[in-house]
Design a protein around this motif. Structure first.
Motif, PDB file in Angstrom:
ATOM      1  N   GLN A 180      87.890  35.112  31.117  1.00 13.09           N
ATOM      2  CA  GLN A 180      86.572  35.383  30.531  1.00 13.09           C
ATOM      3  C   GLN A 180      85.503  34.489  31.150  1.00 13.09           C
ATOM      4  N   ALA A 181      85.864  33.245  31.458  1.00 11.22           N
ATOM      5  CA  ALA A 181      84.915  32.334  32.107  1.00 11.22           C
ATOM      6  C   ALA A 181      84.569  32.833  33.505  1.00 11.22           C
ATOM      7  N   CYS A 182      85.556  33.400  34.181  1.00  9.02           N
ATOM      8  CA  CYS A 182      85.316  33.948  35.522  1.00  9.02           C
ATOM      9  C   CYS A 182      84.332  35.127  35.444  1.00  9.02           C
ATOM     10  N   TYR A 183      84.529  35.980  34.440  1.00  7.51           N
ATOM     11  CA  TYR A 183      83.598  37.110  34.262  1.00  7.51           C
ATOM     12  C   TYR A 183      82.197  36.609  33.944  1.00  7.51           C
ATOM     13  N   GLN A 184      82.134  35.535  33.170  1.00  4.47           N
ATOM     14  CA  GLN A 184      80.825  34.961  32.844  1.00  4.47           C
ATOM     15  C   GLN A 184      80.129  34.465  34.113  1.00  4.47           C
TER      16      GLN A 184
ATOM     17  N   SER B 166      83.881  33.728  42.492  1.00  2.99           N
ATOM     18  CA  SER B 166      83.488  33.317  41.140  1.00  2.99           C
ATOM     19  C   SER B 166      84.706  32.697  40.471  1.00  2.99           C
TER      20      SER B 166
ATOM     21  N   ARG C 224      78.749  37.458  35.777  1.00  7.96           N
ATOM     22  CA  ARG C 224      77.564  37.978  35.085  1.00  7.96           C
ATOM     23  C   ARG C 224      76.338  37.113  35.381  1.00  7.96           C
ATOM     24  N   GLN C 225      76.565  35.866  35.665  1.00  8.23           N
ATOM     25  CA  GLN C 225      75.439  34.959  35.942  1.00  8.23           C
ATOM     26  C   GLN C 225      75.000  34.996  37.410  1.00  8.23           C
TER      27      GLN C 225
ATOM     28  N   ARG D 131      91.067  32.911  28.366  1.00  7.25           N
ATOM     29  CA  ARG D 131      89.808  32.150  28.359  1.00  7.25           C
ATOM     30  C   ARG D 131      89.322  31.852  29.778  1.00  7.25           C
TER      31      ARG D 131
ATOM     32  N   ASN E  92      84.533  27.268  30.389  1.00  6.20           N
ATOM     33  CA  ASN E  92      84.689  27.796  29.031  1.00  6.20           C
ATOM     34  C   ASN E  92      85.058  26.649  28.099  1.00  6.20           C
TER      35      ASN E  92
ATOM     36  N   TYR F 187      82.140  28.739  36.050  1.00 10.98           N
ATOM     37  CA  TYR F 187      81.703  28.646  34.655  1.00 10.98           C
ATOM     38  C   TYR F 187      82.807  27.964  33.867  1.00 10.98           C
TER      39      TYR F 187
ATOM     40  N   GLY G  83      86.399  30.719  36.928  1.00  8.05           N
ATOM     41  CA  GLY G  83      86.323  30.388  35.510  1.00  8.05           C
ATOM     42  C   GLY G  83      87.279  29.257  35.187  1.00  8.05           C
TER      43      GLY G  83
END
Length: 471
Positions: free
Chosen positions: A453-457, A432, A460-461, A450, A469, A467, A434
């Motif tokens: 956080q995009a990697c976590y998003q 994954s 989550r998807q 940031r 950001n 993802y 971000g």
């Protein structure tokens, strides 16, 4: 004897040597002859000086009048301030019996307000430059005007003292070759560094120097074996030298002497030093050059050791990538560049999906293979100017200088699909990713946060995706 003794010195060779000293000591150097006329150019850019004088030499009338007056009354050395406010350190060159010229040293940045330790450090540096230049000039003038080499050893001592105090390998190499040219008038000088079972030419100066740089010779090559079979230098014919691989096109004028010194230290062979000189050296010259080669060996051993320790300190041993500390330092530099020049900058944060489960199921050795292969895929998916590092555990960070949103997305997608498609031995591996774009006033932490956080998003998807950001 001419009134202007510097007329017997090649300005071109001197300038190269002076510029090397300036680079090594991070200072600007300028030399005047005994009449106060310019002998050399500015070694390094001092923006104000170049702006005022419109070039490499002092030409502004206000500057000329100042130096004529200040140097004319200089007795030994002094700290002065020029009409434009730059603090400089001025020294008389020569000896008590005969003044040969004047040396002016300034910081490369205007440090008029700097006091205390930093000022004292620069004064020490300036004194060291003065002693080196003064001894080298005296040796050259003695040799050129009187044909004697009595002062040559003093100049070698000063250069060697400087050389063994430097830890940057590129600066040591520059100083070695430019000193050879200015002291011995060698037509070709080269330094080969030992790298495992081979010698690689790391530096070469002279007309044919470009033919040698980067050449690699195995330690088992017959001529290299011959050089390292003893501690004394080998005197070679051109035909013997040309047996080394890759020297096609090299020419040596008849009568020139070719010497190759093996560079030994207590730890073993560190490399070799080669010279092509126009005249044979007498006994004193040969002894002095052997002393110089001994110092070269020590200086190279020190610089190589420091270089290796620095590389190890910033490298992740498993993947060969930059480690977290080095990565953050490089990101600071790229953020400063982005702020200064307004260029785009993107960062990708990559995390291997379910890596803990992979490790727990197949063992840490298998997990290490995944990390190494992931690093290899990342390396093959980015440009030479991009920067990749292992941030920790199964996390990687890729810095993309000069890259906008669409470019970063393309890189992330290429890496994600390449890893997904690679036939790892135990099971499929996915990642994954971000993506974050640098903004004005970003810090290393805010930009990485940031991207993280995009990697976590992305996870989550559903994982195995990237993802972007845009916040």
């Amino acid at each position: 004897m001419p009134a202007n003794l510097f007329l017997s010195i090649s300005v071109k060779y001197w300038q190269d040597f002076q510029d090397t000293l300036a680079k090594v000591m991070d200072a600007n150097i300028y030399i005047f002859d005994a009449n106060g006329g310019s002998f050399s150019r500015f070694s390094r850019p001092v923006e104000l000086c170049q702006e005022v004088n419109k070039g490499g030499k002092i030409s502004n009338e206000k500057c000329i009048r100042f130096y004529k007056s200040a140097l004319g009354s200089l007795e030994d050395k002094d700290m002065l301030t020029c009409p434009y406010g730059i603090r400089l350190y001025a020294y008389c060159l020569g000896n008590y019996a005969q003044r040969t010229g004047f040396l002016v040293i300034t910081p490369t940045r205007n440090k008029n307000q700097v006091e205390g330790e930093e000022k004292n450090t620069f004064v020490t540096k300036a004194n060291s430059i003065y002693h080196t230049i003064n001894e080298v000039l005296k040796a050259i003038l003695e040799k050129n005007l009187l044909g004697l080499r009595r002062l040559e050893l003093n100049s070698i001592y000063e250069i060697s003292r400087l050389m063994t105090s430097i830890v940057e390998l590129d600066k040591v190499l520059d100083l070695i070759t430019n000193s050879l040219i200015i002291i011995y008038k060698v037509e070709l000088g080269f330094v080969g560094l030992r790298e495992g079972d081979k010698i690689r030419v790391a530096q070469a100066k002279g007309e044919y120097g470009h033919l040698l740089i980067g050449k690699e010779w195995p330690m088992v090559q017959p001529l290299i074996e011959q050089v390292f079979s003893k501690v004394e230098p080998s005197s070679l014919s051109l035909e013997e030298l040309m047996t080394l691989p890759g020297l096609t096109g090299l020419e040596v004028a008849p009568g020139n002497e070719i010497l190759v010194y093996p560079l030994w230290t207590a730890l073993g062979a560190v490399g070799l030093l080669g010279i092509v000189a126009p005249v044979s050296l007498d006994d004193n010259g040969s002894k002095n050059l052997q002393i110089y080669a001994n110092f070269v060996a020590v200086a190279l051993a020190n610089a190589k050791l420091i270089h290796r320790l620095e590389r190890e300190a910033e490298t992740d041993f498993l993947t060969g990538f930059f480690n977290k500390r080095a990565l953050r330092n490089l990101l600071i530099v790229e953020l400063e560049r982005t702020t200064r020049y307004g260029t785009p900058l993107s960062v990708i944060f990559l995390d291997i999906d379910d890596f803990k489960t992979y490790n727990d199921t197949f063992g840490h050795v298998a997990g290490d293979v995944v990390l190494q292969k992931t690093a290899e895929i990342i390396r093959n998916s980015i440009r030479l100017v991009d920067i990749a590092g292992r941030y920790g555990g199964e996390e990687f960070v890729i810095i993309l200088p000069g890259t906008k949103e669409e470019g970063a997305v393309a890189v992330a997608e290429r890496i994600q699909k390449s890893i997904e498609a690679f036939p790892f031995p135990r099971r499929q591996v996915t990642t994954s990713l971000g993506i974050a774009l640098a903004k004005n006033n970003d810090s290393v932490d805010s930009l990485l946060e940031r991207a993280d956080q995009a990697c976590y998003q992305a996870k989550r998807q559903g994982k195995n995706r990237f993802y972007l950001n845009l916040s």
